[in-house]
Design an enzyme around this catalytic site. Structure first.
Site, PDB file in Angstrom:
ATOM      1  N   ALA A  65       0.871  -1.175   0.000  1.00 30.60           N
ATOM      2  CA  ALA A  65       0.000   0.000   0.000  1.00 30.60           C
ATOM      3  C   ALA A  65       0.908   1.224   0.000  1.00 30.60           C
ATOM      4  O   ALA A  65       2.056   1.161   0.456  1.00 30.60           O
ATOM      5  CB  ALA A  65      -0.882  -0.023   1.241  1.00 30.60           C
ATOM      6  N   GLY A 108       0.654  -4.915   0.980  1.00 29.96           N
ATOM      7  CA  GLY A 108      -0.540  -4.950   0.128  1.00 29.96           C
ATOM      8  C   GLY A 108      -0.282  -5.608  -1.215  1.00 29.96           C
ATOM      9  O   GLY A 108      -1.212  -6.131  -1.839  1.00 29.96           O
ATOM     10  N   GLU A 111      -0.650  -9.199  -0.553  1.00 33.14           N
ATOM     11  CA  GLU A 111      -2.078  -9.420  -0.286  1.00 33.14           C
ATOM     12  C   GLU A 111      -2.904  -9.353  -1.573  1.00 33.14           C
ATOM     13  O   GLU A 111      -3.865 -10.106  -1.748  1.00 33.14           O
ATOM     14  CB  GLU A 111      -2.565  -8.385   0.741  1.00 33.14           C
ATOM     15  CG  GLU A 111      -1.914  -8.593   2.109  1.00 33.14           C
ATOM     16  CD  GLU A 111      -2.088  -7.411   3.053  1.00 33.14           C
ATOM     17  OE1 GLU A 111      -1.752  -6.271   2.644  1.00 33.14           O
ATOM     18  OE2 GLU A 111      -2.569  -7.610   4.164  1.00 33.14           O
ATOM     19  N   GLU A 131       4.645  -4.974   7.195  1.00 35.84           N
ATOM     20  CA  GLU A 131       3.916  -3.899   7.886  1.00 35.84           C
ATOM     21  C   GLU A 131       4.416  -3.671   9.306  1.00 35.84           C
ATOM     22  O   GLU A 131       4.409  -2.547   9.806  1.00 35.84           O
ATOM     23  CB  GLU A 131       2.406  -4.221   7.908  1.00 35.84           C
ATOM     24  CG  GLU A 131       1.707  -4.122   6.560  1.00 35.84           C
ATOM     25  CD  GLU A 131       1.747  -5.407   5.738  1.00 35.84           C
ATOM     26  OE1 GLU A 131       2.537  -6.328   6.062  1.00 35.84           O
ATOM     27  OE2 GLU A 131       0.969  -5.486   4.769  1.00 35.84           O
TER      28      GLU A 131
HETATM   29  N1  CAA Z   1       4.649   3.168  -0.730  1.00 36.59           N
HETATM   30  C1  CAA Z   1       5.040   4.321  -1.301  1.00 36.59           C
HETATM   31  N2  CAA Z   1       6.188   4.439  -2.002  1.00 36.59           N
HETATM   32  C2  CAA Z   1       6.962   3.342  -2.122  1.00 36.59           C
HETATM   33  C3  CAA Z   1       6.594   2.109  -1.557  1.00 36.59           C
HETATM   34  C4  CAA Z   1       5.378   2.039  -0.835  1.00 36.59           C
HETATM   35  N3  CAA Z   1       4.926   0.895  -0.287  1.00 36.59           N
HETATM   36  N4  CAA Z   1       7.561   1.207  -1.834  1.00 36.59           N
HETATM   37  C5  CAA Z   1       8.487   1.870  -2.566  1.00 36.59           C
HETATM   38  N5  CAA Z   1       8.121   3.135  -2.744  1.00 36.59           N
HETATM   39  C6  CAA Z   1       8.828   4.204  -3.464  1.00 36.59           C
HETATM   40  C7  CAA Z   1      10.035   4.696  -2.668  1.00 36.59           C
HETATM   41  O1  CAA Z   1       9.623   5.640  -1.710  1.00 36.59           O
HETATM   42  C8  CAA Z   1      10.889   5.286  -3.751  1.00 36.59           C
HETATM   43  O2  CAA Z   1      10.361   6.544  -4.112  1.00 36.59           O
HETATM   44  P1  CAA Z   1      11.360   7.846  -4.195  1.00 36.59           P
HETATM   45  O3  CAA Z   1      12.261   7.509  -5.345  1.00 36.59           O
HETATM   46  O4  CAA Z   1      10.403   8.946  -4.474  1.00 36.59           O
HETATM   47  O5  CAA Z   1      12.070   7.904  -2.910  1.00 36.59           O
HETATM   48  C9  CAA Z   1      10.632   4.352  -4.941  1.00 36.59           C
HETATM   49  O6  CAA Z   1       9.399   3.673  -4.649  1.00 36.59           O
HETATM   50  C10 CAA Z   1      11.709   3.289  -5.107  1.00 36.59           C
HETATM   51  O7  CAA Z   1      11.850   2.612  -3.857  1.00 36.59           O
HETATM   52  P2  CAA Z   1      13.270   2.393  -3.135  1.00 36.59           P
HETATM   53  O8  CAA Z   1      14.212   3.512  -3.468  1.00 36.59           O
HETATM   54  O9  CAA Z   1      12.995   2.133  -1.683  1.00 36.59           O
HETATM   55  O10 CAA Z   1      13.734   1.057  -3.896  1.00 36.59           O
HETATM   56  P3  CAA Z   1      14.733  -0.057  -3.349  1.00 36.59           P
HETATM   57  O11 CAA Z   1      15.033  -0.921  -4.524  1.00 36.59           O
HETATM   58  O12 CAA Z   1      15.871   0.555  -2.613  1.00 36.59           O
HETATM   59  O13 CAA Z   1      13.892  -0.896  -2.259  1.00 36.59           O
HETATM   60  C11 CAA Z   1      11.926  -2.028  -1.429  1.00 36.59           C
HETATM   61  C12 CAA Z   1      12.789  -1.653  -2.661  1.00 36.59           C
HETATM   62  C13 CAA Z   1      12.701  -2.994  -0.524  1.00 36.59           C
HETATM   63  C14 CAA Z   1      10.668  -2.722  -1.944  1.00 36.59           C
HETATM   64  C15 CAA Z   1      11.565  -0.746  -0.632  1.00 36.59           C
HETATM   65  O14 CAA Z   1      11.057   0.228  -1.532  1.00 36.59           O
HETATM   66  C16 CAA Z   1      10.552  -0.953   0.445  1.00 36.59           C
HETATM   67  O15 CAA Z   1      10.878  -1.476   1.506  1.00 36.59           O
HETATM   68  N6  CAA Z   1       9.284  -0.529   0.212  1.00 36.59           N
HETATM   69  C17 CAA Z   1       8.242  -0.570   1.208  1.00 36.59           C
HETATM   70  C18 CAA Z   1       7.721  -2.004   1.404  1.00 36.59           C
HETATM   71  C19 CAA Z   1       6.652  -2.016   2.497  1.00 36.59           C
HETATM   72  O16 CAA Z   1       6.899  -1.711   3.642  1.00 36.59           O
HETATM   73  N7  CAA Z   1       5.410  -2.391   2.098  1.00 36.59           N
HETATM   74  C20 CAA Z   1       4.295  -2.466   3.003  1.00 36.59           C
HETATM   75  C21 CAA Z   1       3.479  -1.210   2.922  1.00 36.59           C
HETATM   76  S1  CAA Z   1       2.217  -1.140   4.159  1.00 36.59           S
HETATM   77  C22 CAA Z   1       0.944  -2.053   3.562  1.00 36.59           C
HETATM   78  O17 CAA Z   1       1.006  -2.634   2.479  1.00 36.59           O
HETATM   79  C23 CAA Z   1      -0.275  -2.111   4.442  1.00 36.59           C
HETATM   80  C24 CAA Z   1      -1.289  -3.129   4.052  1.00 36.59           C
HETATM   81  O18 CAA Z   1      -1.231  -4.253   4.436  1.00 36.59           O
HETATM   82  C25 CAA Z   1      -2.413  -2.753   3.213  1.00 36.59           C
END
Ligand code: CAA
Length: 257
Positions: A65, A108, A111, A131
């Site tokens: 998400a 998400g 999911e 999460e």
């Molecule tokens: N939401 C918003 N933006 C996101 C995102 C997310 N879930 N995941 C990645 N992005 C964005 C980053 O912020 C970044 O944007 P900027 O260039 O503007 O900074 C861009 O995508 C590229 O990401 P990274 O630079 O972080 O890429 P990476 O290759 O270094 O890492 C990754 C990849 C390990 C997937 C890392 O991006 C990450 O950990 N993302 C978040 C994963 C996460 O925590 N997901 C769970 C979200 S909560 C949820 O989903 C709740 C639910 O159950 C409904």
């Protein structure tokens, strides 16, 4: 209809929806989910479509998400607005929906893949429910669908530690049905979808319904439900055609495809 965050196309009798927010690794914001629900609804209503594929990019199916969108949400807004509640519409699609997962399927994203009927993964796929690292828990079914798919031990491990699981582990755990080389992913998924779309659509949709209900019903109720659907298919021309074709040693020409 044009979409801001999706690419939507048809390949024969298969609908192909590709998440297209590369700058955010396909993070699921409200626009993505609203458009995805609309695209799936349109394919459900389209008589020319027999199965649907949901794909992301090579690097990410979806990284979760959209954290930037939800970071300022408060309890009252999320509760009154039923934040995420409507996203379950993906699981309500009536035609078979296959997830083609390459790269990250996190939070998400994992999911969303689990809302599909089955997942075919590339060797690069990484699944996880991170999460907990953000101070929350899964909100789109991760604690429920993941547990049903892989069992309590592995679901607890993933949900409590936030670690990622690679494609081989996901296949061993029963989360994905097949793992293929990255360059073969789309071809493999489209071939499976085309095969499904070549069968009688009422039978396909009832098969999906019966397997899906098995997760919700007792065995006795599930067996009764299955038998009712099985009996009802004898009212279709496609049952007559399918069985006549077998006996005559020819290919069936299903009418309701
Ligand atoms: N939401 C918003 N933006 C996101 C995102 C997310 N879930 N995941 C990645 N992005 C964005 C980053 O912020 C970044 O944007 P900027 O260039 O503007 O900074 C861009 O995508 C590229 O990401 P990274 O630079 O972080 O890429 P990476 O290759 O270094 O890492 C990754 C990849 C390990 C997937 C890392 O991006 C990450 O950990 N993302 C978040 C994963 C996460 O925590 N997901 C769970 C979200 S909560 C949820 O989903 C709740 C639910 O159950 C409904």
């Amino acid at each position: 209809m044009t979409y801001e965050t999706l690419l939507v196309e048809t390949r024969g009798r298969v609908g192909l929806v590709t998440l297209n927010r590369p700058q955010a690794l396909n993070a699921l914001n409200s626009t993505v989910m609203r458009e995805l629900a609309a695209a799936l609804k349109a394919f459900d209503a389209d008589k020319e479509i027999g199965a649907v594929v949901l794909a992301g990019s090579e690097k990410a199916f979806a990284a979760g998400a959209d954290i930037k969108e939800m970071q300022t949400l408060d309890f009252v807004d999320s509760y009154l607005g039923d934040f995420i509640g409507g996203w379950d519409q993906v699981a309500a699609a009536r035609k078979p929906l296959i997830a083609a997962v390459s790269g990250y399927a996190l939070g998400g994203g994992c999911e969303l893949a689990m809302m599909c009927d089955f997942i075919i993964a590339s060797e690069t796929a990484k699944f996880g429910q991170p999460e907990i690292t953000l101070g929350v828990i899964p909100g789109m079914g991760g604690s429920q669908r993941l547990t049903r798919a892989v069992g309590k031990a592995k679901a607890m491990d993933l949900v409590l530690t936030g670690r990622m699981m690679d494609a081989a582990e996901a296949e061993r755990a029963g989360l994905v049905s097949r793992v293929v080389a990255p360059e073969k992913l789309l071809e493999e998924v489209l071939t499976a979808a085309e095969k499904i779309a070549s069968f009688s659509l009422p039978a396909v949709m009832m098969a999906k319904e019966a397997v899906s209900r098995s997760l919700e019903l007792t065995l006795a109720e599930g067996l009764r439900f299955e038998r009712r659907l099985f009996h009802s298919l004898f009212a279709t021309e496609d049952q007559k055609e399918g069985m006549a074709a077998f006996v005559a040693k020819r290919k069936p020409e299903f009418k309701h495809r």
